[in-house]
Design an enzyme around this catalytic site. Structure first.
Site, PDB file in Angstrom:
ATOM      1  N   TYR A  33      -2.175   1.064   2.084  1.00 39.98           N
ATOM      2  CA  TYR A  33      -2.056   2.506   1.922  1.00 39.98           C
ATOM      3  C   TYR A  33      -3.069   3.047   0.929  1.00 39.98           C
ATOM      4  CZ  TYR A  33       0.390   2.164  -2.622  1.00 39.98           C
ATOM      5  OH  TYR A  33       0.707   1.942  -3.928  1.00 39.98           O
ATOM      6  N   ARG A  52     -12.039   1.803  -0.666  1.00 41.08           N
ATOM      7  CA  ARG A  52     -10.995   0.842  -1.037  1.00 41.08           C
ATOM      8  C   ARG A  52     -10.104   0.507   0.164  1.00 41.08           C
ATOM      9  NH1 ARG A  52      -7.142   2.186  -6.000  1.00 41.08           N
ATOM     10  NH2 ARG A  52      -6.345   3.695  -4.500  1.00 41.08           N
ATOM     11  N   ARG A 101       9.501  -9.940  16.597  1.00 41.42           N
ATOM     12  CA  ARG A 101       9.212 -10.368  15.233  1.00 41.42           C
ATOM     13  C   ARG A 101       8.591 -11.755  15.267  1.00 41.42           C
ATOM     14  NH1 ARG A 101      11.827 -13.247  11.096  1.00 41.42           N
ATOM     15  NH2 ARG A 101      11.297 -12.526   8.998  1.00 41.42           N
ATOM     16  N   LYS A 151      -4.332  -3.030  -1.730  1.00 39.28           N
ATOM     17  CA  LYS A 151      -3.314  -1.982  -1.895  1.00 39.28           C
ATOM     18  C   LYS A 151      -2.311  -2.056  -0.756  1.00 39.28           C
ATOM     19  CE  LYS A 151      -3.164   2.868  -3.343  1.00 39.28           C
ATOM     20  NZ  LYS A 151      -2.275   2.685  -4.479  1.00 39.28           N
ATOM     21  N   GLU A 183      -1.251  -4.113 -15.713  1.00 44.52           N
ATOM     22  CA  GLU A 183      -1.355  -2.672 -15.445  1.00 44.52           C
ATOM     23  C   GLU A 183       0.048  -2.078 -15.445  1.00 44.52           C
ATOM     24  OE1 GLU A 183      -2.946  -2.124 -11.436  1.00 44.52           O
ATOM     25  OE2 GLU A 183      -1.965  -3.978 -10.803  1.00 44.52           O
ATOM     26  N   LEU A 207      -4.918  -3.635  -9.410  1.00 48.75           N
ATOM     27  CA  LEU A 207      -5.509  -2.752  -8.414  1.00 48.75           C
ATOM     28  C   LEU A 207      -6.730  -2.081  -9.036  1.00 48.75           C
ATOM     29  CD1 LEU A 207      -5.040  -1.586  -5.521  1.00 48.75           C
ATOM     30  CD2 LEU A 207      -4.329   0.484  -6.697  1.00 48.75           C
TER      31      LEU A 207
HETATM   32  N1  PMP Z   1      -2.399   0.149 -10.222  1.00 46.95           N
HETATM   33  C1  PMP Z   1      -1.390   0.165  -9.331  1.00 46.95           C
HETATM   34  C2  PMP Z   1      -0.509  -1.022  -9.234  1.00 46.95           C
HETATM   35  C3  PMP Z   1      -1.192   1.297  -8.512  1.00 46.95           C
HETATM   36  O1  PMP Z   1      -0.185   1.302  -7.615  1.00 46.95           O
HETATM   37  C4  PMP Z   1      -2.037   2.424  -8.655  1.00 46.95           C
HETATM   38  C5  PMP Z   1      -1.834   3.662  -7.847  1.00 46.95           C
HETATM   39  N2  PMP Z   1      -1.589   3.447  -6.524  1.00 46.95           N
HETATM   40  C6  PMP Z   1      -3.071   2.360  -9.618  1.00 46.95           C
HETATM   41  C7  PMP Z   1      -3.225   1.211 -10.366  1.00 46.95           C
HETATM   42  C8  PMP Z   1      -4.011   3.519  -9.802  1.00 46.95           C
HETATM   43  O2  PMP Z   1      -4.922   3.608  -8.745  1.00 46.95           O
HETATM   44  P1  PMP Z   1      -5.598   4.986  -8.354  1.00 46.95           P
HETATM   45  O3  PMP Z   1      -6.284   5.490  -9.582  1.00 46.95           O
HETATM   46  O4  PMP Z   1      -6.533   4.652  -7.275  1.00 46.95           O
HETATM   47  O5  PMP Z   1      -4.480   5.909  -7.937  1.00 46.95           O
END
Ligand code: PMP
Length: 287
Positions: A33, A52, A101, A151, A183, A207
């Site tokens: 996503y 991305r 499945r 993601k 994070e 991410l």
């Molecule tokens: N880390 C994680 C685990 C996230 O889910 C997100 C947002 N989806 C981010 C960092 C921030 O990414 P972005 O700046 O692209 O929204």
């Protein structure tokens, strides 16, 4: 007015958009996503999100069913049909619905991918009280899988993390692995010490935030010092400031970690300044 969403080539009222119970996004979290923020009716960092997305799809051996131009048309059509001013557009692509499945990936020739997009309005995008007052976070163990650079829609642990934060009277959780912060549950994490901005270096452990890339670029352009490395919760608690970034929260100060006030316990100078720069620059470059 019912929201108009996009599903596999069609624009439909949200109640009419249906997908199969065999969709691998539903059965296996086999999907990726993106969330692109919408500011003043325009898309922020659209190119970054498309790049991305392509990378996430590639890492999972999934096809990329739509070109950048096609994606832009869909995003803009949804903005228009839903009169979206501030908020975001959520996009999800799964490996589709093979009709049963099975752990084995279906043949992409016979199983088309599922593509869903919908708008989310957020009138508080710019005047979020959390940006004004800062947020409180707790630390929890990072128990996600090892490919956080992709993601994917498998967001159960981040969701549990938010619930643990809520139960502790806080806004979010910072994830800790091998003694260092990776994070936030849905954002990148930063501290500021002696004017230097410190954030985890890029790897499969986090991410690669689109907002992170933009904010670090703006910080460097503004002659701020940036260091990309791991840091501990103790180091964060002793920092002058802390903050998070994401497409939905932009730059938001963190004023408390595990009950310890950061700096004065109020947002400092660096995070609010970076937020200002980020919004100003995003307004200029949004399409
Ligand atoms: N880390 C994680 C685990 C996230 O889910 C997100 C947002 N989806 C981010 C960092 C921030 O990414 P972005 O700046 O692209 O929204």
């Amino acid at each position: 007015m019912s929201r108009i969403v996009y599903l596999n080539g069609e624009y439909l009222p949200e109640g009419e958009a249906k997908i199969s119970i065999f969709d691998r996004g539903f059965l296996m979290a086999d999907g990726v996503y993106e969330v692109t923020s919408v500011l003043d009716g325009k898309l922020v960092d659209f190119d970054g999100h498309v790049v991305r997305l392509a990378r996430s799809l590639g890492e999972l051996d999934m096809g990329n069913p739509l070109s950048k131009e096609e994606l832009l048309v869909i995003h803009r059509e949804l903005l228009m049909r839903n009169d979206l001013v501030n908020g975001g557009i959520y996009l999800q692509i799964t490996r589709g619905a093979p009709g049963d499945r099975d752990f084995v990936f279906p043949d992409p020739e016979t199983t088309p991918q599922t593509v869903v997009l919908f708008t989310q309005s957020n009138p508080d995008l710019l005047n979020n009280p959390k940006a004004e007052n800062g947020i409180k976070v707790i630390s929890i163990a990072d128990e996600r899988w090892g490919r956080r650079d992709i993601k994917t829609v498998q967001l159960l642990y981040p969701s549990m993390g938010k619930m643990m934060a809520k139960a502790a009277g806080c806004d979010d959780a910072w994830l800790v692995e091998d003694g260092a912060v990776t994070e936030g549950t849905s954002n990148n994490a930063y501290i500021v010490k002696g004017g230097k901005i410190i954030t985890r270096n890029l790897s499969n452990d986090i991410l690669h935030g689109i907002t992170r890339a933009a904010v670090l670029r703006f910080a460097r352009e503004a002659q701020m010092e940036v260091e990309e490395r791991a840091f501990t919760i103790e180091e964060a608690q002793a920092a002058d400031e802390a903050f998070i970034t994401s497409a939905t929260m932009f730059v938001t100060p963190v004023v408390e970690i595990d009950g310890a006030a950061i700096g004065s316990g109020k947002p400092g100078n660096v995070a609010p300044r970076l937020r200002e720069i980020y919004i100003e620059e995003s307004r200029k470059s949004a399409i």
